[in-house]
Design a protein around this motif. Structure first.
Motif, PDB file in Angstrom:
ATOM      1  N   ASN A  36       1.006  -1.187   0.179  1.00  0.00           N
ATOM      2  CA  ASN A  36       0.131  -0.116  -0.020  1.00  0.00           C
ATOM      3  C   ASN A  36       0.673   1.139  -0.032  1.00  0.00           C
ATOM      4  O   ASN A  36       1.963   1.266   0.634  1.00  0.00           O
ATOM      5  CB  ASN A  36      -1.088  -0.020   1.326  1.00  0.00           C
ATOM      6  N   ALA A  37       0.198   2.406  -0.486  1.00  0.00           N
ATOM      7  CA  ALA A  37       1.183   3.536  -0.453  1.00  0.00           C
ATOM      8  C   ALA A  37       1.216   4.327   0.801  1.00  0.00           C
ATOM      9  O   ALA A  37       2.390   4.880   0.752  1.00  0.00           O
ATOM     10  CB  ALA A  37       0.117   4.558  -1.584  1.00  0.00           C
ATOM     11  N   ARG A  38       0.502   3.931   1.672  1.00  0.00           N
ATOM     12  CA  ARG A  38       0.699   4.633   2.997  1.00  0.00           C
ATOM     13  C   ARG A  38       2.022   4.186   3.489  1.00  0.00           C
ATOM     14  O   ARG A  38       2.708   4.971   4.271  1.00  0.00           O
ATOM     15  CB  ARG A  38      -0.446   4.261   4.002  1.00  0.00           C
ATOM     16  N   GLY A  39       2.099   2.927   3.475  1.00  0.00           N
ATOM     17  CA  GLY A  39       3.461   2.269   3.915  1.00  0.00           C
ATOM     18  C   GLY A  39       4.660   2.743   3.240  1.00  0.00           C
ATOM     19  O   GLY A  39       5.811   3.003   3.881  1.00  0.00           O
ATOM     20  N   ALA A  40       4.437   2.786   2.024  1.00  0.00           N
ATOM     21  CA  ALA A  40       5.657   3.278   1.072  1.00  0.00           C
ATOM     22  C   ALA A  40       6.164   4.865   1.315  1.00  0.00           C
ATOM     23  O   ALA A  40       7.292   4.995   1.709  1.00  0.00           O
ATOM     24  CB  ALA A  40       5.187   3.265  -0.062  1.00  0.00           C
ATOM     25  N   LEU A  41       5.019   5.626   1.737  1.00  0.00           N
ATOM     26  CA  LEU A  41       5.312   7.152   2.226  1.00  0.00           C
ATOM     27  C   LEU A  41       5.802   7.212   3.380  1.00  0.00           C
ATOM     28  O   LEU A  41       6.981   7.866   3.606  1.00  0.00           O
ATOM     29  CB  LEU A  41       3.853   7.707   2.202  1.00  0.00           C
ATOM     30  N   LEU A  66      -0.250   9.359  -3.583  1.00  0.00           N
ATOM     31  CA  LEU A  66       1.339   9.090  -3.171  1.00  0.00           C
ATOM     32  C   LEU A  66       2.174  10.092  -4.022  1.00  0.00           C
ATOM     33  O   LEU A  66       2.937  10.873  -3.441  1.00  0.00           O
ATOM     34  CB  LEU A  66       1.939   7.800  -3.329  1.00  0.00           C
ATOM     35  N   ALA A  67       2.028  10.114  -5.318  1.00  0.00           N
ATOM     36  CA  ALA A  67       2.775  10.834  -6.303  1.00  0.00           C
ATOM     37  C   ALA A  67       2.418  12.624  -5.765  1.00  0.00           C
ATOM     38  O   ALA A  67       3.277  13.290  -5.825  1.00  0.00           O
ATOM     39  CB  ALA A  67       2.415  10.877  -7.560  1.00  0.00           C
ATOM     40  N   ARG A  68       1.045  12.888  -5.537  1.00  0.00           N
ATOM     41  CA  ARG A  68       0.721  14.161  -5.192  1.00  0.00           C
ATOM     42  C   ARG A  68       1.459  14.546  -3.824  1.00  0.00           C
ATOM     43  O   ARG A  68       2.043  15.683  -3.726  1.00  0.00           O
ATOM     44  CB  ARG A  68      -0.872  14.184  -5.021  1.00  0.00           C
ATOM     45  N   GLU A  72       4.088  17.583  -3.632  1.00  0.00           N
ATOM     46  CA  GLU A  72       3.788  18.835  -2.822  1.00  0.00           C
ATOM     47  C   GLU A  72       4.801  19.114  -1.646  1.00  0.00           C
ATOM     48  O   GLU A  72       5.099  20.036  -1.200  1.00  0.00           O
ATOM     49  CB  GLU A  72       2.396  18.693  -2.190  1.00  0.00           C
ATOM     50  N   GLN A  73       5.374  17.895  -0.959  1.00  0.00           N
ATOM     51  CA  GLN A  73       6.304  18.101  -0.175  1.00  0.00           C
ATOM     52  C   GLN A  73       7.658  18.000  -0.570  1.00  0.00           C
ATOM     53  O   GLN A  73       8.617  18.026   0.042  1.00  0.00           O
ATOM     54  CB  GLN A  73       6.167  16.857   0.732  1.00  0.00           C
ATOM     55  N   ARG A  74       7.714  18.237  -2.097  1.00  0.00           N
ATOM     56  CA  ARG A  74       9.072  18.259  -2.533  1.00  0.00           C
ATOM     57  C   ARG A  74      10.210  17.463  -2.230  1.00  0.00           C
ATOM     58  O   ARG A  74      11.333  17.690  -2.080  1.00  0.00           O
ATOM     59  CB  ARG A  74       9.704  19.686  -2.479  1.00  0.00           C
ATOM     60  N   LEU A  75       9.774  16.117  -2.077  1.00  0.00           N
ATOM     61  CA  LEU A  75      10.542  15.022  -1.551  1.00  0.00           C
ATOM     62  C   LEU A  75      11.394  14.496  -2.914  1.00  0.00           C
ATOM     63  O   LEU A  75      10.809  14.652  -4.009  1.00  0.00           O
ATOM     64  CB  LEU A  75       9.797  13.828  -1.264  1.00  0.00           C
ATOM     65  N   PRO A  76      12.707  14.249  -2.810  1.00  0.00           N
ATOM     66  CA  PRO A  76      13.704  14.268  -3.889  1.00  0.00           C
ATOM     67  C   PRO A  76      13.431  12.635  -4.551  1.00  0.00           C
ATOM     68  O   PRO A  76      14.418  12.005  -4.449  1.00  0.00           O
ATOM     69  CB  PRO A  76      14.948  14.270  -3.201  1.00  0.00           C
ATOM     70  N   VAL A  77      12.138  12.262  -4.891  1.00  0.00           N
ATOM     71  CA  VAL A  77      11.874  10.861  -5.522  1.00  0.00           C
ATOM     72  C   VAL A  77      11.143  11.296  -6.807  1.00  0.00           C
ATOM     73  O   VAL A  77      10.419  11.944  -7.158  1.00  0.00           O
ATOM     74  CB  VAL A  77      10.811  10.276  -4.497  1.00  0.00           C
ATOM     75  N   LYS A  78      11.637  10.353  -7.710  1.00  0.00           N
ATOM     76  CA  LYS A  78      11.168   9.826  -8.997  1.00  0.00           C
ATOM     77  C   LYS A  78      10.020   9.054  -8.799  1.00  0.00           C
ATOM     78  O   LYS A  78      10.081   8.118  -8.279  1.00  0.00           O
ATOM     79  CB  LYS A  78      11.888   9.745 -10.055  1.00  0.00           C
ATOM     80  N   VAL A  79       8.859   9.471  -9.380  1.00  0.00           N
ATOM     81  CA  VAL A  79       7.739   8.466  -9.366  1.00  0.00           C
ATOM     82  C   VAL A  79       7.504   7.943 -10.913  1.00  0.00           C
ATOM     83  O   VAL A  79       7.347   8.683 -11.938  1.00  0.00           O
ATOM     84  CB  VAL A  79       6.441   9.029  -8.955  1.00  0.00           C
ATOM     85  N   ILE A  80       7.194   6.419 -10.993  1.00  0.00           N
ATOM     86  CA  ILE A  80       6.895   5.866 -12.226  1.00  0.00           C
ATOM     87  C   ILE A  80       5.666   5.143 -11.764  1.00  0.00           C
ATOM     88  O   ILE A  80       5.381   4.353 -10.849  1.00  0.00           O
ATOM     89  CB  ILE A  80       7.922   4.929 -12.782  1.00  0.00           C
ATOM     90  N   ARG A  92      -3.060  12.696 -16.989  1.00  0.00           N
ATOM     91  CA  ARG A  92      -3.298  14.239 -16.585  1.00  0.00           C
ATOM     92  C   ARG A  92      -2.717  14.367 -15.196  1.00  0.00           C
ATOM     93  O   ARG A  92      -1.786  15.259 -15.115  1.00  0.00           O
ATOM     94  CB  ARG A  92      -4.658  14.758 -16.745  1.00  0.00           C
ATOM     95  N   ASP A  93      -3.055  13.460 -14.361  1.00  0.00           N
ATOM     96  CA  ASP A  93      -2.541  13.797 -12.902  1.00  0.00           C
ATOM     97  C   ASP A  93      -1.138  13.443 -12.908  1.00  0.00           C
ATOM     98  O   ASP A  93      -0.480  13.974 -12.201  1.00  0.00           O
ATOM     99  CB  ASP A  93      -3.300  12.716 -11.973  1.00  0.00           C
ATOM    100  N   ALA A  94      -0.682  12.271 -13.767  1.00  0.00           N
ATOM    101  CA  ALA A  94       0.883  11.977 -13.852  1.00  0.00           C
ATOM    102  C   ALA A  94       1.765  13.185 -14.092  1.00  0.00           C
ATOM    103  O   ALA A  94       2.641  13.352 -13.533  1.00  0.00           O
ATOM    104  CB  ALA A  94       1.102  10.832 -14.692  1.00  0.00           C
ATOM    105  N   ILE A  95       1.114  13.875 -15.234  1.00  0.00           N
ATOM    106  CA  ILE A  95       1.933  15.207 -15.564  1.00  0.00           C
ATOM    107  C   ILE A  95       1.990  16.330 -14.590  1.00  0.00           C
ATOM    108  O   ILE A  95       2.935  16.629 -14.295  1.00  0.00           O
ATOM    109  CB  ILE A  95       1.146  15.630 -16.817  1.00  0.00           C
ATOM    110  N   SER A  96       0.815  16.449 -13.886  1.00  0.00           N
ATOM    111  CA  SER A  96       0.961  17.511 -12.883  1.00  0.00           C
ATOM    112  C   SER A  96       1.783  17.142 -11.738  1.00  0.00           C
ATOM    113  O   SER A  96       2.066  18.100 -11.063  1.00  0.00           O
ATOM    114  CB  SER A  96      -0.741  18.079 -12.547  1.00  0.00           C
ATOM    115  N   TYR A  97       1.884  15.983 -11.420  1.00  0.00           N
ATOM    116  CA  TYR A  97       2.725  15.740 -10.410  1.00  0.00           C
ATOM    117  C   TYR A  97       3.910  15.269 -10.659  1.00  0.00           C
ATOM    118  O   TYR A  97       4.891  14.637  -9.900  1.00  0.00           O
ATOM    119  CB  TYR A  97       2.219  14.260  -9.545  1.00  0.00           C
ATOM    120  N   ARG A  98       4.447  15.508 -11.766  1.00  0.00           N
ATOM    121  CA  ARG A  98       5.807  15.296 -12.510  1.00  0.00           C
ATOM    122  C   ARG A  98       6.295  13.943 -12.393  1.00  0.00           C
ATOM    123  O   ARG A  98       7.406  13.407 -12.255  1.00  0.00           O
ATOM    124  CB  ARG A  98       7.066  16.125 -11.941  1.00  0.00           C
ATOM    125  N   VAL A  99       5.139  12.659 -12.591  1.00  0.00           N
ATOM    126  CA  VAL A  99       5.531  11.551 -12.856  1.00  0.00           C
ATOM    127  C   VAL A  99       6.488  11.349 -13.909  1.00  0.00           C
ATOM    128  O   VAL A  99       6.162  12.011 -15.111  1.00  0.00           O
ATOM    129  CB  VAL A  99       4.331  10.601 -12.844  1.00  0.00           C
TER     130      VAL A  99
END
Length: 114
Positions: A36-41, A66-68, A72-80, A92-99
């Motif tokens: 789950n995403a919460r554990g990953a975060l 998770l990507a949002r 928003e927290q400017r964590l230095p992590v790339k998302v795929i 569209r969401d992927a683009i806005s969150y820089r996935v």
């Protein structure tokens, strides 16, 4: 070597990607896997992570959420994103969150290493 985590609610996907994909041969260490995403975060906030390979639709917190948060927290992590869904809203969401990439399931080895 880059540190990668895998997030997917399907055991077969998590297990297959973490155990059978040759991450080290492409410069990555599969540091952890999460259902789950919460554990990953929580993990990302406490450990250095370079890349998150995440499913989109999961119970609780989605991969998009998770990507949002990462964005928003400017964590230095790339998302795929790795998803069976080809919905425009997700792209569209992927683009806005820089996935950095959006891979659709099922995928082949070459698509993942791009």
């Amino acid at each position: 070597m880059y540190r990668l985590i895998i997030v997917d609610d399907e055991f077969e996907i998590r297990n297959g990607l973490s155990r059978y994909f040759p991450w080290e041969s492409v410069g990555f260490e599969a540091a952890a896997v999460f259902e789950n995403a919460r554990g990953a975060l929580d993990y990302i906030r406490r450990n250095p992570v370079d890349v998150v390979l995440t499913d989109i639709e999961m119970p609780g917190m989605s991969g998009i959420e998770l990507a949002r948060v990462i964005h928003e927290q400017r964590l230095p992590v790339k998302v795929i994103f790795l998803s069976a869904y080809k919905k425009f809203e997700y792209a569209r969401d992927a683009i806005s969150y820089r996935v950095v990439h959006y891979i659709t399931k099922p995928t082949v080895h070459m698509e993942v290493i791009k």
